[in-house]
Design an enzyme around this catalytic site. Structure first.
Site, PDB file in Angstrom:
ATOM      1  N   HIS A  96     -10.380  -4.977  10.240  1.00 51.02           N
ATOM      2  CA  HIS A  96     -10.737  -4.955   9.017  1.00 51.02           C
ATOM      3  C   HIS A  96     -12.102  -4.404   8.723  1.00 51.02           C
ATOM      4  CE1 HIS A  96      -8.018  -7.975   7.419  1.00 51.02           C
ATOM      5  NE2 HIS A  96      -8.423  -7.949   6.337  1.00 51.02           N
ATOM      6  N   GLU A 140       1.272  -1.363  -0.092  1.00 48.27           N
ATOM      7  CA  GLU A 140      -0.160  -0.317   0.273  1.00 48.27           C
ATOM      8  C   GLU A 140       0.995   1.266   0.381  1.00 48.27           C
ATOM      9  OE1 GLU A 140      -0.855  -2.777   1.511  1.00 48.27           O
ATOM     10  OE2 GLU A 140      -2.853  -3.179   1.636  1.00 48.27           O
TER      11      GLU A 140
END
Lengths: 352, 325
Positions: free
Chosen positions: B129, B60
């Site tokens: 998450h 990322e």
């Protein structure tokens, strides 16, 4: 330290420039034509400009006219000047927080660079960036970046744009040995290799990340370039105190990138003669080590070499020095005489 | 007007930009061959090719940073996080690099870039998450943050985000990808920084955005049955925040409840409530009530997760507690 390149790409005999009798083809001697003399004097002028600029910065930091953090490039001049001398106007440069040398080697305005350090309205970024964040987008100088290794993916992205636009321009990304212990170092090397981005990863290994010697914080010794085999990135080591060796090794890597070979990696072994910043008392290293490196000071050794090779007279060298000293004095005066930014500037440039 | 899902609206906005502007390209994990974790980019690789639909490694920091670099060089990248929860490892690039570049360069470098990310809890993905980091990012000067709650806004905001010369973070409520609504055939945009009064009312102002709109809309229906007329405002944009629309409503209703489906602590609604108490105190008949999800890590168990997540009952309780309605 012998200047040498050691390309490490496996099974790439055409890529490698094999060492001859333990010595590399990059000798640091270069050619000796008339144009070379002019070019070499220009290399010296740039190195001396950086040295004088940095000394002036140190002096004005002590006076309180430059504030914040100040990281000087003294000792590393041959590295930045040699590397940047190989670039074209349409190439990008991305640097770290020790960025003055790269900025000046790229030809950023000396007055406006100094004014930025003074925090004045005439500075490159109107006094909003300071020492660690020099920018001049018009010259492809995309910053001074002060989060260690944070600039690596930015460089990959600039290179991605160059690839996307189908040019043969490239991005040169400087980083220090300290940044190699950040996760984004690995991420970016891998991404650039997978996408074959036109980026030159240029490691300035000055042996210390702030006060930590590489040997204390890195497993596997002081050499980084052999590790590039993992990524399939051709890599070379070069003597960062020898401007011609740096130039030649970089030219080779730049040429390959322009031909579409993807990222290349150069590790220059170099040394900063002063502390990490002006706040550094250097308790972590002995003066003996510093003195040893100072004997290889490019500001002293390179003109000696030019004189010996008959490429410059000592009068010419002195003339260059005098001209640079005058330029730096004028830059300091320009910065001192420049106005502070208007308070309204606080709110400009936040959004486009 | 045709009725489509949020997923299709987002896809339409992206597809238009890819068709009309060669500087636009996309990057993200599994957006190409796989078609996107939430199928927003399904079919794009075939249509636009691997140079413009770039599958990235699971890196990322590197691909967000690469997007910033490409934007600084004049392209208009659209970067997808598979989940906003994964944006955390790239915060240095978003906050330190993208948001600061323009200011630090004295206005010489812009970052015309869109980052998209599914956001929010509610599908039993547990603590790592289920984040809603749009509330954190809304605090950062130099970033714009939007969060659509319906297909119309999803398309209109996506169009504006891609045209914007700044980094616009589009937080897409994961629970709303399938939510349907009418979207006109004629071209339109939704201005970033403008809230929307989705329902006019006279007795109380309910403010939310994104998935929180489900709770306030349901609560407004219940209040209507009780004879209470609620005005409902969808912020749509978390930064810039449209205070004027909310203030205008409170002048009329004299009551306000601000609702977030993200955790209650900190965040956009804390900011909004603080400003409102300062600017609207003379019109208010009671305290500005805040509703948000519980301040705990998101649990996996469905019963626990639902107990933590803001719902319509929480909104109704706040209305009753604050204003006796």
């Amino acid at each position: 330290m012998a200047s040498r390149t050691k390309p490490r790409e496996k099974s790439s005999s055409t890529d490698a420039k094999p060492a001859k009798n333990g010595k590399s083809v990059v000798s640091g001697r270069g050619n000796t034509g008339v144009n070379a003399a002019t070019d070499y004097i220009e290399l010296f002028r740039q190195m001396y400009l950086i040295r004088e600029f940095e000394l002036a910065c140190g002096e004005n930091y002590s006076k309180g006219l430059i504030r914040g953090f100040l990281h000087l490039y003294i000792g590393q001049e041959a590295t930045g000047v040699g590397a940047i001398s190989t670039l074209r106007a349409d190439d990008y440069i991305v640097s770290h927080y020790r960025d003055h040398g790269h900025a000046l080697a790229r030809g950023l305005d000396v007055n406006r660079s100094m004014a930025e350090l003074f925090g004045r309205a005439t500075g490159l970024s109107k006094g909003k960036g300071g020492s660690m964040h020099l920018f001049d987008a018009a010259k492809g100088f995309m910053g001074g970046h002060a989060i260690v290794a944070g600039q690596l993916p930015l460089a990959a992205g600039l290179a991605l744009a160059q690839q996307y636009q189908k040019t043969d321009a490239l991005t040169m990304c400087f980083f220090g040995d300290g940044s190699t212990n950040q996760g984004v170092y690995h991420e970016t090397l891998n991404l650039a290799a997978v996408w074959k981005l036109p980026v030159l990863f240029f490691l300035e290994n000055n042996m210390y990340g702030m006060g930590s010697s590489i040997e204390r914080v890195r497993a596997g010794g002081i050499d980084f370039y052999p590790g590039m085999a993992t990524y399939g990135i051709p890599a070379a080591e070069v003597d960062g105190m020898d401007v011609l060796a740096v130039k030649e090794a970089t030219e080779y890597a730049v040429d390959r990138i322009r031909k579409g070979d993807g990222p290349q990696f150069i590790e220059a072994k170099t040394f900063r003669f002063t502390g990490h910043s002006l706040a550094d008392g250097q308790k972590y290293r002995g003066q003996e080590e510093v003195k040893k490196w100072e004997q290889r000071d490019p500001i002293a050794t390179f003109p000696e070499k030019l004189i010996k090779m008959g490429l410059a007279s000592s009068a010419k060298i002195e003339a260059v020095k005098a001209e640079v000293s005058k330029q730096i004095a004028l830059a300091v005066k320009f910065a001192e005489d420049s106005p502070e930014p208007d308070i309204s500037e606080l709110f400009t440039d936040v959004f486009a | 007007m045709p009725e489509i899902a949020v997923r299709q609206a987002l896809k339409q906005g992206l597809e238009e930009a890819l068709e009309n502007d060669p500087r636009v390209f996309m990057m993200g994990e599994d957006i190409g061959e796989y078609g996107g974790a939430y199928a927003v980019t399904d079919g794009f690789l075939k249509k636009f090719g691997p140079e413009r639909i770039k599958d990235t490694p699971i890196s990322e920091q590197a691909f967000v940073g690469a997007g910033i670099g490409a934007a600084a060089a004049g392209l208009r990248p659209i970067v997808e996080f598979m989940s906003i929860s994964f944006s955390l490892v790239a915060f240095d690039q978003i906050v330190n690099m993208a948001a600061n570049l323009r200011y630090m360069s004295g206005g010489r470098i812009s970052v015309p870039m869109v980052i998209r990310a599914p956001t929010g809890a509610g599908v039993q993905l547990a603590a790592t998450h289920s984040h809603s980091f749009e509330t954190w990012l809304a605090e950062v000067p130099g970033l714009k943050v939007v969060c659509p709650s319906n297909p119309y806004d999803a398309l209109g905001l996506m169009r504006s985000a891609i045209k914007d010369d700044n980094l616009v973070f589009v937080a897409e409520p994961a629970l709303l990808y399938g939510a349907r609504g009418e979207v006109p055939d004629e071209y339109y945009e939704v201005e970033i920084g403008k809230a929307n009064v989705v329902r006019s009312g006279t007795d109380i102002t309910l403010v939310s955005y994104g998935y929180g709109m489900r709770s306030v809309n349901t609560a407004a229906d219940v209040l209507q049955q009780r004879g209470v007329s609620a005005e409902v405002i969808d912020l749509r944009s978390l930064s810039p925040l449209d205070l004027d629309t909310v203030l205008g409503s409170i002048r009329k209703t004299n009551r306000a409840v601000v609702v977030d489906s993200a955790r209650r602590k900190g965040g956009v609604m804390a900011e909004l409530a603080a400003d409102l108490q300062q600017l609207a105190s003379e019109w208010l008949d009671g305290p500005i009530m805040r509703v948000g999800s519980e301040d705990v890590p998101w649990p996996y168990n469905r019963g626990l997760e639902q107990a933590a997540l803001t719902d319509a009952d929480d909104v109704l309780n706040a209305v009753a507690e604050g204003y006796g309605l």
